[in-house]
Design a protein around this motif. Structure first.
Motif, PDB file in Angstrom:
ATOM      1  N   GLU A 139       0.854  -1.196   0.000  1.00 25.95           N
ATOM      2  CA  GLU A 139       0.000   0.000   0.000  1.00 25.95           C
ATOM      3  C   GLU A 139       0.888   1.244   0.000  1.00 25.95           C
ATOM      4  N   VAL A 140       0.489   2.248  -0.774  1.00 26.83           N
ATOM      5  CA  VAL A 140       1.244   3.499  -0.794  1.00 26.83           C
ATOM      6  C   VAL A 140       1.230   4.154   0.590  1.00 26.83           C
ATOM      7  N   THR A 141       0.094   4.037   1.294  1.00 29.11           N
ATOM      8  CA  THR A 141       0.007   4.674   2.611  1.00 29.11           C
ATOM      9  C   THR A 141       1.022   4.087   3.588  1.00 29.11           C
ATOM     10  N   GLN A 142       1.289   2.792   3.464  1.00 29.85           N
ATOM     11  CA  GLN A 142       2.297   2.174   4.335  1.00 29.85           C
ATOM     12  C   GLN A 142       3.672   2.797   4.085  1.00 29.85           C
ATOM     13  N   ALA A 143       3.969   3.024   2.817  1.00 29.75           N
ATOM     14  CA  ALA A 143       5.263   3.612   2.479  1.00 29.75           C
ATOM     15  C   ALA A 143       5.379   5.012   3.086  1.00 29.75           C
ATOM     16  N   GLY A 144       4.296   5.779   2.979  1.00 22.19           N
ATOM     17  CA  GLY A 144       4.286   7.127   3.550  1.00 22.19           C
ATOM     18  C   GLY A 144       4.481   7.096   5.051  1.00 22.19           C
ATOM     19  N   ALA A 145       3.800   6.155   5.710  1.00 22.40           N
ATOM     20  CA  ALA A 145       3.912   6.051   7.163  1.00 22.40           C
ATOM     21  C   ALA A 145       5.324   5.627   7.564  1.00 22.40           C
ATOM     22  N   ALA A 146       5.947   4.758   6.779  1.00 17.41           N
ATOM     23  CA  ALA A 146       7.300   4.299   7.095  1.00 17.41           C
ATOM     24  C   ALA A 146       8.289   5.466   7.081  1.00 17.41           C
ATOM     25  N   VAL A 147       8.109   6.363   6.122  1.00 18.70           N
ATOM     26  CA  VAL A 147       8.981   7.535   6.032  1.00 18.70           C
ATOM     27  C   VAL A 147       8.886   8.352   7.323  1.00 18.70           C
ATOM     28  N   ALA A 148       7.654   8.582   7.792  1.00 16.25           N
ATOM     29  CA  ALA A 148       7.450   9.346   9.026  1.00 16.25           C
ATOM     30  C   ALA A 148       8.043   8.601  10.225  1.00 16.25           C
TER      31      ALA A 148
END
Ligand SMILES: Cc1cc2nc3c(=O)[nH]c(=O)nc-3n(C[C@H](O)[C@H](O)[C@H](O)COP(=O)(O)OP(=O)(O)OC[C@H]3O[C@@H](n4cnc5c(N)ncnc54)[C@H](O)[C@@H]3O)c2cc1C
Lengths: 353, 489
Positions: B233-242
């Protein structure tokens, strides 16, 4: 009275313009020693306070201009973050400077060469210009090239272009480990060591030479700090004592800066590896040699030295020396923000030399 | 040659007097390469091209042009993506490509003094022998010039940790439209007076012509590791960055690509990217040996908790180069998917990433144009690439309109219309969304202060109030720009 004073401040500027009463932008007055006396009424920013937005994972904080810098430091420290440039807290307790004043002076602390300047950390401002308009530039994001960089232009402008109502700054995690080592070296040896270290992978975050001792601060990953110190044969300083020492250097509280001294204090910025002055006098070196504080009573001698090595110098309480052609341009820029010269500041573009 | 300029012959004579023949181009064939920059959708032949070899010649050209009110368009390598170096049909393109000398690499002060036409990568190549490098590394670094980097405040894949151009330039020499040469800063950490250097960075050739740059050099990192991560999921990638940043880690680089960009890059570069992932991250960590080893472990753990479906760590140079190759060639790779593409450059607060991506998806359906997303994830700088075919009637306009909508979304989310590519001519309309009339007027006041005769890259960067007024706040409905007769480029 505190909090959001935007409306009151904008009204105060508008009426000052209408009545042609010059203003100077006043925070805590913590940098008075640096400014010649200003003939104007204060525009009091010190009540315009508050941290407006802070997102640690975005690495951005936004505060009102009058927020005490000490308060901001505290808020950041609670989240394990800091301003990487370590701006100084000057003056007496409780009135050691506002965030707006810190940005306006452009002063950065001991970490400047590695952490960047406070100007580097500026991401956006809301500016009250000399027409009484409230304008927003930059923003709360890391990268922004929409329009000219009006935000960073405020750093070091000493309020000559307007009052920063809000400021967004980039913040940085505090390093996991910090150690300070003291080496007994004369200034020449210290400068030579600094040159050698500049090309190595030391996680340096501060250097200071004073009174025959060279202090090095390393911060970062614990192993990297320990490894970095290995080849150096000095004495490790206890963490608390080290923190006190660096704070005194940052805040110009070290005895070297004591105002009781007879000779004027000079801030000389030079290429880091520039030769040391050959005249006698007291000095304190920071920034791996890039910042040299001098005590000297002969202006010509200091100025000649600074120019000869490709740097510049500024005596506390005097006007900053600005090249004539640049001063002319700066004057035009000032008028672009403040057409009627309503803001009086310590930067003087007309009498610049 | 376009002879409609009022004093054309006189200006030409005067220019011939100060420039060698080899520095003056007047014939159509010679002018052709200068008709566009990296924003190739927009073309116009300039009246003349001058290629000075010295700062003194730059001053002379500026003096002649000022006398006759001839626009001057500075040009570095012409890789700009917003039309900043787009010529003016009555103007002179002032190309700095012949001022391409590295004047001095000063290893003891860790700085280099270079002429503006020096290529970005050439600085690092020259500094390498001293174990030093120049940090900002735009993907165009083999071609773009340092003068163009200053003018655009260029970034790169390492800028969250090592900064943008403005953080790595210590001094410039600049020729003003008065023909005056200013020497600002040098090998020093600050300068007296107003910060003209900050103002010049990102000023797109509108405030002065940069004729020399002093850049800071950094020691090359001891050790590096590159991690390739895939997410369902793209959202998982975004959360990982944070999550990584919340752990107090600032990676040297952290890039994200979506499925379509990954597919394109994989076909082109064979980097070994997971084709089943909805998004990938490429993370670079640097520091001492032990630090990199520890960070790699810590980051891998964070990634696993964030739900990564694929993790590959590379500590050898060869594999690292392979993992980076896909990202670094993403633009040309996407270029092969489609006859044309338009690269957007909005920046957003990272926390809003998922929302913005959803909105981009919706716009993609609305306009019926595909988008491949490439991001500088660490600093929230998005490069949605809109795929279109300029040969299909109206598609260029559709793509432009869709791009404008994406940028509006970025502004709405608290971001900006351009993170690193500049406004040029491309984003003049979207600037109307980000700034109000008083703010735009403040920009114009700055321009007048620095260039009172308005000859430096006129008409770029800042939209006039009339233009914004006519666009009615720039709300484009159903892909139809209001007032199509207004020139937009
Ligand atoms: C494939 C590709 C990848 C890219 N990746 C990135 C990236 O990762 N990051 C990024 O930031 N950009 C990127 N860019 C955009 C571009 O490379 C940068 O904006 C670069 O800084 C432009 O440099 P240039 O020499 O080509 O300038 P040009 O395109 O020639 O000019 C750009 C602007 O600078 C002005 N200018 C040029 N030289 C001077 C001078 N000496 N004095 C005053 N003004 C001057 C021009 O007038 C114009 O407004 C990419 C472009 C391409 C094609």
């Amino acid at each position: 009275m505190s909090g959001d004073q935007t409306a009151e401040l904008a009204a105060a500027v508008a009426s000052a313009v209408a009545e042609n009463r010059p203003l100077f932008i006043a925070g805590h007055g913590s940098k008075k020693a640096w400014q010649p006396e200003l003939q104007a009424e204060p525009l009091d920013l010190a009540t315009h306070t508050g941290v407006i937005d802070y997102q640690p994972t975005e690495l951005v904080v936004t505060t009102r201009g009058g927020t005490p810098l000490s308060e901001l430091n505290q808020v950041l420290a609670e989240q394990g973050q800091q301003l990487a440039s370590e701006p100084p807290l000057l003056g007496a307790a409780a009135k050691q400077g506002t965030v707006g004043g810190a940005v306006a002076s452009g002063f950065s602390g001991p970490a400047r060469p590695w952490g960047g300047s406070l100007r580097d950390a500026v991401l956006g401002v809301e500016l009250l210009n000399g027409k009484g308009e409230v304008l927003r530039f930059g923003g709360q994001v890391m990268k922004n090239v929409a329009g000219y960089d009006v935000s960073r232009l405020q750093a070091g402008a000493w309020g000559s272009l307007g009052a920063m109502l809000n400021i967004s700054l980039r913040v940085q995690p505090i390093a996991a480990a910090t150690q300070t080592m003291k080496l007994d070296l004369d200034a020449e040896q210290a400068n030579a060591l600094a040159r050698e270290m500049a090309q190595k992978h030391l996680p340096l975050t501060a250097t200071c030479w004073v009174n025959g001792s060279y202090y090095l601060r390393l911060s970062g990953h614990a192993d990297t700090v320990t490894q970095g110190l290995k080849p150096l044969s000095g004495q490790l300083i206890d963490a608390d004592a080290a923190a006190v020492f660096w704070q005194a250097i940052r805040d110009q509280q070290h005895e070297f800066f004591a105002t009781a001294q007879a000779k004027p204090l000079w801030r000389v910025v030079t290429p880091p590896a520039a030769p040391l002055p050959d005249f006698t006098g007291e000095f304190l070196l920071e920034w791996q040699g890039g910042l040299r504080w001098l005590r000297h009573d002969n202006t010509d001698v200091v100025r000649d030295y600074a120019l000869k090595v490709g740097g510049w110098c500024w005596a506390v309480g005097q006007l900053q020396p600005i090249d004539v052609a640049q001063a002319r341009l700066m004057q035009r820029l000032k008028h672009a923000f403040d057409p009627t010269d309503i803001f009086v500041s310590t930067l003087d573009f007309s009498s610049a030399n | 040659m376009n002879t409609s300029h009022k004093n054309a012959e006189l200006v030409l004579d005067q220019l011939r007097g100060v420039l060698p023949d080899t520095s003056l181009i007047t014939d159509a064939a010679g002018l052709k390469p200068y008709e566009t920059d990296g924003l190739t959708a927009i073309r116009e032949l300039p009246w003349l091209v001058v290629l000075p070899t010295t700062e003194h010649q730059v001053v002379e050209v500026v003096n002649i042009c000022r006398q006759h009110q001839v626009p001057i368009i500075a040009r570095g390598a012409g890789t700009g993506l917003s039309g900043g170096a787009r010529p003016h049909k009555h103007g002179v393109v002032l190309g700095l490509s012949k001022m391409n000398q590295i004047l001095h690499v000063d290893e003891v002060n860790s700085v280099a003094r270079v002429q503006p036409g020096v290529r970005n990568l050439a600085i690092t190549e020259a500094a390498k022998q001293f174990g030093l490098y120049y940090a900002p590394d735009p993907s165009s670094q083999i071609a773009c010039s340092i003068g163009g980097n200053v003018a655009e405040n260029a970034g790169g894949v390492h800028c969250l940790k090592y900064g943008l151009t403005v953080h790595n330039v210590l001094g410039v020499r600049v020729v003003t439209s008065d023909g005056e040469v200013l020497e600002i800063g040098g090998a020093v950490y600050d300068r007296p007076g107003l910060d003209l250097l900050a103002l010049l960075c990102g000023s797109e050739g509108m405030l002065g012509i940069v004729t020399e740059v002093t850049v800071a050099l950094l020691p090359q990192p001891q050790q590096k590791s590159v991690i390739l991560v895939g997410f369902d999921e793209v959202t998982q990638a975004g959360a990982a960055v944070a999550d990584i940043i919340a752990a107090g880690i600032i990676p040297a680089g952290m890039e994200m690509m979506d499925k379509r960009a990954v597919e394109a890059a994989e076909q082109f570069a064979h980097a070994g990217y997971p084709l089943d992932a909805a998004a990938i991250l490429i993370i670079e960590l640097d520091g001492s040996d032990t630090e990199v080893a520890a960070l790699t472990r810590q980051v891998s753990e964070i990634l696993r908790s964030a739900g990564a479906s694929h993790i590959e760590c590379a500590d050898d140079e060869h594999t690292q180069a392979r993992l980076w190759k896909g990202r670094k060639s993403a633009f040309p790779a996407v270029g092969r998917l489609s006859p044309d593409y338009l690269c957007m450059d909005g920046t957003i607060p990272r926390a809003r990433l998922a929302e913005v991506l959803t909105r981009i998806d919706e716009l993609s359906s609305e306009f019926n144009l595909a988008v491949a997303n490439v991001f500088h994830a660490a600093d929230g700088n998005l490069h949605p690439l809109i795929l279109f075919d300029a040969n299909v009637d109206g598609q260029t306009e559709q793509a432009m309109a869709m791009g404008a909508r994406i940028l509006e979304v970025c502004v709405e989310m608290g971001g900006t219309v351009t993170g690193e590519h500049g406004v040029g001519v491309e984003k003049l309309d979207t600037m109307c969304v980000q700034f109000n009339a008083a703010e735009l007027e403040q920009f114009f006041a700055i321009k007048r202060a620095m260039d009172s005769v308005d000859i430096l890259n006129p008409g770029k960067g800042i939209p006039t109030l009339t233009r914004c007024g006519e666009l009615g706040g720039m709300h484009v409905h159903g892909g139809h720009l209001p007032f199509p007769e207004i020139e937009r480029f």
